[in-house]
Design a protein around this motif. Structure first.
Motif, short mmCIF file in Angstrom:
data_model
loop_
_atom_site.label_atom_id
_atom_site.label_comp_id
_atom_site.label_asym_id
_atom_site.label_seq_id
_atom_site.Cartn_x
_atom_site.Cartn_y
_atom_site.Cartn_z
N VAL A 244 0.85 -1.19 0.00
CA VAL A 244 0.00 0.00 0.00
C VAL A 244 0.89 1.24 0.00
O VAL A 244 2.00 1.22 0.52
N PHE A 245 0.38 2.30 -0.57
CA PHE A 245 1.19 3.50 -0.73
C PHE A 245 1.03 4.45 0.46
O PHE A 245 0.55 5.58 0.33
N ASP A 246 1.41 3.98 1.64
CA ASP A 246 1.46 4.85 2.81
C ASP A 246 2.51 4.31 3.76
O ASP A 246 3.23 3.36 3.42
N TYR A 247 2.61 4.89 4.95
CA TYR A 247 3.73 4.54 5.83
C TYR A 247 3.69 3.08 6.26
O TYR A 247 4.71 2.51 6.67
N ARG A 248 2.53 2.42 6.17
CA ARG A 248 2.43 1.03 6.60
C ARG A 248 3.13 0.07 5.63
O ARG A 248 3.51 -1.03 6.00
N VAL A 261 8.96 -2.75 5.14
CA VAL A 261 9.14 -1.30 5.07
C VAL A 261 9.65 -0.92 3.68
O VAL A 261 9.98 -1.77 2.87
N GLN A 262 9.70 0.37 3.43
CA GLN A 262 10.34 0.89 2.23
C GLN A 262 11.63 1.59 2.63
O GLN A 262 11.67 2.30 3.64
N CYS A 263 12.67 1.39 1.83
CA CYS A 263 13.94 2.04 2.09
C CYS A 263 13.77 3.55 1.97
O CYS A 263 13.20 4.05 0.99
N PHE A 264 14.27 4.28 2.94
CA PHE A 264 14.17 5.74 2.95
C PHE A 264 14.92 6.35 1.76
O PHE A 264 14.53 7.39 1.24
N VAL A 265 15.99 5.69 1.32
CA VAL A 265 16.85 6.24 0.27
C VAL A 265 16.35 5.90 -1.13
O VAL A 265 16.12 6.78 -1.95
N CYS A 266 16.16 4.59 -1.42
CA CYS A 266 15.82 4.18 -2.79
C CYS A 266 14.37 3.80 -2.96
O CYS A 266 13.94 3.52 -4.08
N VAL A 281 20.62 -0.15 6.89
CA VAL A 281 20.83 0.83 7.94
C VAL A 281 19.71 1.85 7.80
O VAL A 281 19.56 2.49 6.75
N TYR A 282 18.92 2.00 8.83
CA TYR A 282 17.74 2.85 8.77
C TYR A 282 18.07 4.25 8.26
O TYR A 282 18.98 4.91 8.75
N GLU A 283 17.36 4.65 7.22
CA GLU A 283 17.49 5.96 6.57
C GLU A 283 18.86 6.18 5.93
O GLU A 283 19.20 7.32 5.59
N PRO A 287 19.70 -3.49 1.27
CA PRO A 287 20.37 -4.41 0.35
C PRO A 287 20.20 -4.07 -1.12
O PRO A 287 21.02 -4.44 -1.95
N HIS A 288 19.15 -3.30 -1.44
CA HIS A 288 18.89 -2.96 -2.84
C HIS A 288 19.79 -1.81 -3.34
O HIS A 288 20.14 -1.77 -4.51
#
Length: 293
Positions: A244-248, A261-266, A281-283, A287-288
């Motif tokens: 889903v396209f939100d923080y969850r 989760v989604q990677c903060f960077v990529c 590493v958070y934010e 691995p991607h």
């Protein structure tokens, strides 16, 4: 039949401190989106709602989060517009608001397909409800005895989080690629019933109309998408979760947030197992994208 409001009240009996998340859309001609934008901004601000509303000439699409009272007030207000009196929605519950800010955007399409002759407002493709689809999948055939094939209309990274078993996944990166893919595989699906699906119903609604127009003789859209299927019949014939396209990031078949989760960077999807890797590493990295940073 239980209505959206009946269901929401039932679901939220024991969640007085939680938030209601809704997903809703309708294909309908809107020729005053600029004026609507400011009014919708005022209403959502007054009710402390968070999320995204897309206003387009072909209709409206919204993902919103708020308290039970404020969501109900907003939906009553929206449905006071004669064009939207029959707006339907899907719900889930979370401990926090599922979005961090409120955006009301103007776009050309609810979901970009670049097929201007596809107009769901003028007539939907045939649809199949969740209970009927489950019965078909149990049997492997539809009511006419044709083999049933599930077809993804979502992007590849969404599919990787979870999908129906034995589904056709053509690994598209954006929805504008779907028309060509559907045309390329039409002949091999002759004699089968194809059910298109997506998260909430928008993409598969456009997809099924296009497929009918290019000659598929038996194609349906899953009414309400994966989220409605989860809501009505659970996770049978489905493996994994739903992006889903939100923080969850992802919901399980009980419509509960997962540890994905989604990677903060990529912005890649990172599973719980991948979060254990040293590259995560958070934010900072995952691995991607670790080797690319």
């Amino acid at each position: 039949m239980q209505t959206n409001t009946d269901l929401s009240l039932t679901q939220s009996k024991n969640f007085t401190d939680s938030y209601i998340n809704i997903a809703a859309y309708k294909f309908i001609t809107l020729d005053d989106t600029e004026a609507m934008r400011s009014i919708y901004q005022q209403q959502t601000l007054a009710l402390s709602l968070k999320g995204t509303i897309l206003l387009t000439p072909e209709g409206i699409n919204m993902f919103l989060s708020g308290t039970r009272e404020n969501i109900d007030t907003f939906l009553t207000w929206v449905r006071s517009d004669a064009r939207l009196t029959d707006l339907e929605w899907k719900e889930s519950i979370s401990a926090e608001q599922s979005h961090k800010r409120m955006l009301v955007k103007l776009k050309k399409e609810i979901i970009t397909m670049r097929m201007p002759l596809i107009k769901p407002e003028l007539g939907r493709a045939p649809s199949v409800d969740a209970h009927t689809l489950k019965r078909w999948l149990d049997a492997g055939v539809d009511d006419a005895g044709k083999p049933v094939v599930m077809m993804e209309t979502r992007n590849a990274f969404e599919v990787d989080v979870g999908t129906f078993n034995n589904t056709l996944d053509y690994r598209i990166d954006k929805f504008t690629e779907f028309p060509a893919v559907a045309a390329a595989h039409k002949d091999e699906l002759e004699g089968k019933t194809v059910v298109t699906f997506c998260t909430g119903g928008i993409r598969c609604e456009k997809a099924a109309i296009h497929m009918k127009e290019i000659g598929y003789d038996s194609v349906y859209q899953l009414d309400g998408g994966i989220l409605k299927y989860f809501e009505e019949v659970g996770g049978e014939h489905y493996t994994g979760d739903c992006f889903v396209f939100d923080y969850r990031t992802a919901l399980n078949p009980k419509l509960e947030p997962t540890e994905t989760v989604q990677c903060f960077v990529c912005r890649a999807v990172v599973t719980p197992r991948q979060q254990l890797a040293p590259e995560y590493v958070y934010e900072v990295s995952c691995p991607h994208c670790y080797q690319k940073s």
